[in-house]
Write a protein that holds these residues in place. Structure first.
Motif, PDB file in Angstrom:
ATOM      1  N   ALA A 114       0.831  -1.202   0.000  1.00  0.00           N
ATOM      2  CA  ALA A 114       0.000   0.000   0.000  1.00  0.00           C
ATOM      3  C   ALA A 114       0.869   1.257   0.000  1.00  0.00           C
ATOM      4  CB  ALA A 114      -0.923  -0.003   1.216  1.00  0.00           C
ATOM      5  N   THR A 115       1.953   1.214   0.751  1.00  0.00           N
ATOM      6  CA  THR A 115       2.871   2.354   0.806  1.00  0.00           C
ATOM      7  C   THR A 115       3.498   2.614  -0.559  1.00  0.00           C
ATOM      8  OG1 THR A 115       3.363   1.902   3.136  1.00  0.00           O
ATOM      9  CG2 THR A 115       4.938   3.264   1.934  1.00  0.00           C
ATOM     10  N   ASN A 116       3.835   1.548  -1.266  1.00  0.00           N
ATOM     11  CA  ASN A 116       4.398   1.659  -2.616  1.00  0.00           C
ATOM     12  C   ASN A 116       3.403   2.346  -3.555  1.00  0.00           C
ATOM     13  OD1 ASN A 116       6.024   1.276  -4.904  1.00  0.00           O
ATOM     14  ND2 ASN A 116       5.322  -0.817  -5.215  1.00  0.00           N
ATOM     15  N   PHE A 117       2.149   1.924  -3.498  1.00  0.00           N
ATOM     16  CA  PHE A 117       1.107   2.495  -4.355  1.00  0.00           C
ATOM     17  C   PHE A 117       0.873   3.966  -4.020  1.00  0.00           C
ATOM     18  CE2 PHE A 117      -3.284   3.409  -5.570  1.00  0.00           C
ATOM     19  CZ  PHE A 117      -3.373   2.842  -6.835  1.00  0.00           C
ATOM     20  N   ILE A 118       0.750   4.263  -2.736  1.00  0.00           N
ATOM     21  CA  ILE A 118       0.461   5.637  -2.289  1.00  0.00           C
ATOM     22  C   ILE A 118       1.593   6.594  -2.674  1.00  0.00           C
ATOM     23  CG2 ILE A 118       0.229   7.071  -0.218  1.00  0.00           C
ATOM     24  CD1 ILE A 118      -1.391   4.707   0.999  1.00  0.00           C
ATOM     25  N   ALA A 119       2.828   6.087  -2.628  1.00  0.00           N
ATOM     26  CA  ALA A 119       3.983   6.920  -2.989  1.00  0.00           C
ATOM     27  C   ALA A 119       4.060   7.166  -4.494  1.00  0.00           C
ATOM     28  CB  ALA A 119       5.271   6.259  -2.504  1.00  0.00           C
ATOM     29  N   THR A 120       3.378   6.330  -5.272  1.00  0.00           N
ATOM     30  CA  THR A 120       3.480   6.401  -6.735  1.00  0.00           C
ATOM     31  C   THR A 120       2.302   7.113  -7.384  1.00  0.00           C
ATOM     32  OG1 THR A 120       4.701   4.303  -6.718  1.00  0.00           O
ATOM     33  CG2 THR A 120       3.769   5.002  -8.828  1.00  0.00           C
ATOM     34  N   VAL A 121       1.100   6.888  -6.861  1.00  0.00           N
ATOM     35  CA  VAL A 121      -0.121   7.385  -7.513  1.00  0.00           C
ATOM     36  C   VAL A 121      -0.594   8.679  -6.851  1.00  0.00           C
ATOM     37  CG1 VAL A 121      -2.518   6.855  -8.094  1.00  0.00           C
ATOM     38  CG2 VAL A 121      -0.791   5.026  -8.096  1.00  0.00           C
ATOM     39  N   PRO A 122      -0.678   9.777  -7.620  1.00  0.00           N
ATOM     40  CA  PRO A 122      -1.147  11.054  -7.059  1.00  0.00           C
ATOM     41  C   PRO A 122      -2.557  10.954  -6.499  1.00  0.00           C
ATOM     42  CG  PRO A 122      -0.135  11.375  -9.226  1.00  0.00           C
ATOM     43  CD  PRO A 122      -0.293   9.899  -9.040  1.00  0.00           C
ATOM     44  N   ASN A 123      -2.815  11.695  -5.448  1.00  0.00           N
ATOM     45  CA  ASN A 123      -4.153  11.717  -4.840  1.00  0.00           C
ATOM     46  C   ASN A 123      -4.956  12.840  -5.488  1.00  0.00           C
ATOM     47  OD1 ASN A 123      -6.404  11.532  -3.258  1.00  0.00           O
ATOM     48  ND2 ASN A 123      -5.363  11.853  -1.307  1.00  0.00           N
ATOM     49  N   LEU A 157      -6.814  -2.604   1.473  1.00  0.00           N
ATOM     50  CA  LEU A 157      -8.070  -1.934   1.128  1.00  0.00           C
ATOM     51  C   LEU A 157      -8.311  -0.740   2.051  1.00  0.00           C
ATOM     52  CD1 LEU A 157     -10.375  -5.059   0.568  1.00  0.00           C
ATOM     53  CD2 LEU A 157      -9.735  -3.379  -1.172  1.00  0.00           C
ATOM     54  N   LYS A 158      -8.090  -0.933   3.330  1.00  0.00           N
ATOM     55  CA  LYS A 158      -8.325   0.121   4.312  1.00  0.00           C
ATOM     56  C   LYS A 158      -7.360   1.288   4.121  1.00  0.00           C
ATOM     57  CE  LYS A 158      -8.800   0.927   9.296  1.00  0.00           C
ATOM     58  NZ  LYS A 158      -8.742   0.299  10.651  1.00  0.00           N
ATOM     59  N   MET A 159      -6.091   0.983   3.894  1.00  0.00           N
ATOM     60  CA  MET A 159      -5.086   2.047   3.719  1.00  0.00           C
ATOM     61  C   MET A 159      -5.372   2.889   2.482  1.00  0.00           C
ATOM     62  SD  MET A 159      -1.459   0.277   4.865  1.00  0.00           S
ATOM     63  CE  MET A 159      -0.525   1.800   4.509  1.00  0.00           C
ATOM     64  N   LEU A 160      -5.739   2.240   1.383  1.00  0.00           N
ATOM     65  CA  LEU A 160      -6.021   2.982   0.151  1.00  0.00           C
ATOM     66  C   LEU A 160      -7.299   3.800   0.296  1.00  0.00           C
ATOM     67  CD1 LEU A 160      -5.069   0.552  -2.768  1.00  0.00           C
ATOM     68  CD2 LEU A 160      -3.643   2.127  -1.460  1.00  0.00           C
ATOM     69  N   HIS A 161      -8.294   3.239   0.959  1.00  0.00           N
ATOM     70  CA  HIS A 161      -9.554   3.961   1.174  1.00  0.00           C
ATOM     71  C   HIS A 161      -9.308   5.209   2.013  1.00  0.00           C
ATOM     72  CE1 HIS A 161     -14.164   3.574   2.044  1.00  0.00           C
ATOM     73  NE2 HIS A 161     -13.833   4.737   1.517  1.00  0.00           N
ATOM     74  N   GLN A 162      -8.524   5.073   3.054  1.00  0.00           N
ATOM     75  CA  GLN A 162      -8.244   6.212   3.933  1.00  0.00           C
ATOM     76  C   GLN A 162      -7.458   7.295   3.202  1.00  0.00           C
ATOM     77  OE1 GLN A 162      -6.287   4.381   7.310  1.00  0.00           O
ATOM     78  NE2 GLN A 162      -8.212   4.139   8.446  1.00  0.00           N
ATOM     79  N   HIS A 163      -6.500   6.881   2.388  1.00  0.00           N
ATOM     80  CA  HIS A 163      -5.642   7.871   1.717  1.00  0.00           C
ATOM     81  C   HIS A 163      -6.359   8.600   0.584  1.00  0.00           C
ATOM     82  CE1 HIS A 163      -1.895   9.717   0.362  1.00  0.00           C
ATOM     83  NE2 HIS A 163      -2.246   9.397  -0.875  1.00  0.00           N
ATOM     84  N   TYR A 164      -7.073   7.829  -0.252  1.00  0.00           N
ATOM     85  CA  TYR A 164      -7.692   8.428  -1.441  1.00  0.00           C
ATOM     86  C   TYR A 164      -9.143   8.837  -1.226  1.00  0.00           C
ATOM     87  CZ  TYR A 164      -3.512   6.805  -3.837  1.00  0.00           C
ATOM     88  OH  TYR A 164      -2.207   6.601  -4.209  1.00  0.00           O
ATOM     89  N   HIS A 187     -19.130  -6.347   0.516  1.00  0.00           N
ATOM     90  CA  HIS A 187     -19.355  -4.916   0.271  1.00  0.00           C
ATOM     91  C   HIS A 187     -18.344  -4.298  -0.691  1.00  0.00           C
ATOM     92  CE1 HIS A 187     -22.286  -5.220   3.431  1.00  0.00           C
ATOM     93  NE2 HIS A 187     -21.382  -5.553   4.327  1.00  0.00           N
ATOM     94  N   ASN A 188     -17.430  -5.111  -1.196  1.00  0.00           N
ATOM     95  CA  ASN A 188     -16.418  -4.581  -2.104  1.00  0.00           C
ATOM     96  C   ASN A 188     -16.847  -4.731  -3.558  1.00  0.00           C
ATOM     97  OD1 ASN A 188     -14.546  -5.656   0.409  1.00  0.00           O
ATOM     98  ND2 ASN A 188     -13.761  -3.801  -0.543  1.00  0.00           N
ATOM     99  N   ALA A 189     -16.675  -3.663  -4.317  1.00  0.00           N
ATOM    100  CA  ALA A 189     -16.965  -3.708  -5.754  1.00  0.00           C
ATOM    101  C   ALA A 189     -15.964  -4.632  -6.435  1.00  0.00           C
ATOM    102  CB  ALA A 189     -16.891  -2.307  -6.343  1.00  0.00           C
ATOM    103  N   LEU A 190     -16.453  -5.417  -7.383  1.00  0.00           N
ATOM    104  CA  LEU A 190     -15.609  -6.388  -8.073  1.00  0.00           C
ATOM    105  C   LEU A 190     -15.414  -6.041  -9.544  1.00  0.00           C
ATOM    106  CD1 LEU A 190     -17.039  -9.790  -6.735  1.00  0.00           C
ATOM    107  CD2 LEU A 190     -14.998  -8.570  -5.949  1.00  0.00           C
ATOM    108  N   TRP A 191     -14.216  -6.336 -10.006  1.00  0.00           N
ATOM    109  CA  TRP A 191     -13.865  -6.239 -11.421  1.00  0.00           C
ATOM    110  C   TRP A 191     -13.450  -7.654 -11.815  1.00  0.00           C
ATOM    111  CZ3 TRP A 191      -9.777  -2.131 -13.341  1.00  0.00           C
ATOM    112  CH2 TRP A 191      -9.602  -2.256 -14.725  1.00  0.00           C
TER     113      TRP A 191
END
Length: 250
Positions: A114-123, A157-164, A187-191
């Motif tokens: 999650a840290t890797n993703f958050i550091a890479t993808v702009p909010n 899931l929780k970390m990304l939800h909180q950040h974005y 409760h999670n949307a699926l692809w």
């Protein structure tokens, strides 16, 4: 004798032409089956790409034809897709609704990923919800219990939800869903990735938001084959979802 020979030759040519037509029809049918009619009927179309698609000419891709695009951003704890930053900027400049996805490694700690993703993808407020790509990995599945896997996935899931500020979407195959996720992510949307059926159906009747129906799509501006996807709902429902995410405003 000449008349009989001519008649026979005409019959052979007629049969040959008929066989050729039947063969062409069969080929067309196979190609059509690879592009499910149900997928083509969905009004909201999109695609996803990574560096494997090479250098993309985003100016040739219409935001009216494709309502969304997802870009591979990261994988595991330390990998960043080399084309992500350029694709992110160019796709947004083109006016496309853009989101990013993370290829999840079942053997790596979720917090690191999650840290890797958050550091890479702009909010960005106008970006689509983040996606976690969950793939079948026999080695990692053997070394972890279902409970351990689910707990780690929930951490990300929780970390990304909180950040974005947007509920993440889970991308997965029907196999992984049925083995690991079924009954635990109501409760999670699926692809859902499903190339085999005309319409993806899960054993527990869980609905899906996105359906990846082929990996052999062709889009002008992209030289390599590309994954094509559809959104489950109508154009009105899509607009409502975008407003819910804050991507567009009333």
């Amino acid at each position: 004798m000449k008349a009989a020979r001519k008649s026979h030759l005409h019959l052979v040519r007629t049969l040959t032409a008929t066989l050729v037509i039947l063969l062409l029809c069969l080929i067309s049918l196979v190609l059509f089956q690879n592009q499910p009619a149900e997928a083509q009927d969905h009004p909201v179309q999109g695609f996803d790409v990574s560096h494997h698609q090479g250098n993309i000419d985003w100016k040739k891709i219409s935001p009216h034809k494709y309502q969304f695009v997802y870009l591979k951003a990261t994988e595991g704890g330390d990998y960043q897709d080399p084309s992500f930053q350029q694709n992110w900027l160019k796709a947004r400049e083109q006016g496309l609704h853009v989101g990013a996805y993370h290829y999840y490694r079942l053997c790596r700690e979720a917090k690191i990923q999650a840290t890797n993703f958050i550091a890479t993808v702009p909010n960005k407020t106008d970006a689509l919800a983040p996606v976690i790509d969950l793939e079948y990995d026999a080695n990692c599945l053997q070394n972890s219990t279902q409970e351990q896997l689910l707990k780690q996935i929930q951490v990300m899931l929780k970390m990304l939800h909180q950040h974005y500020g947007k509920p993440p979407i889970i991308y997965t195959s029907k196999t992984f869903y049925h083995i690991v996720l079924m009954g635990h992510m109501p409760h999670n949307a699926l692809w859902i990735r499903d190339y085999d059926e005309a319409y993806p159906k899960l054993k527990d009747q869980h609905g899906w938001m996105f359906w990846q129906y082929t990996q052999q799509g062709h889009i002008e501006g992209i030289q390599q084959p590309v994954d094509l996807n559809v959104y489950a709902g109508s154009m009105t429902q899509w607009q409502s979802y975008l407003r819910y995410l804050g991507v567009i405003h009333h």
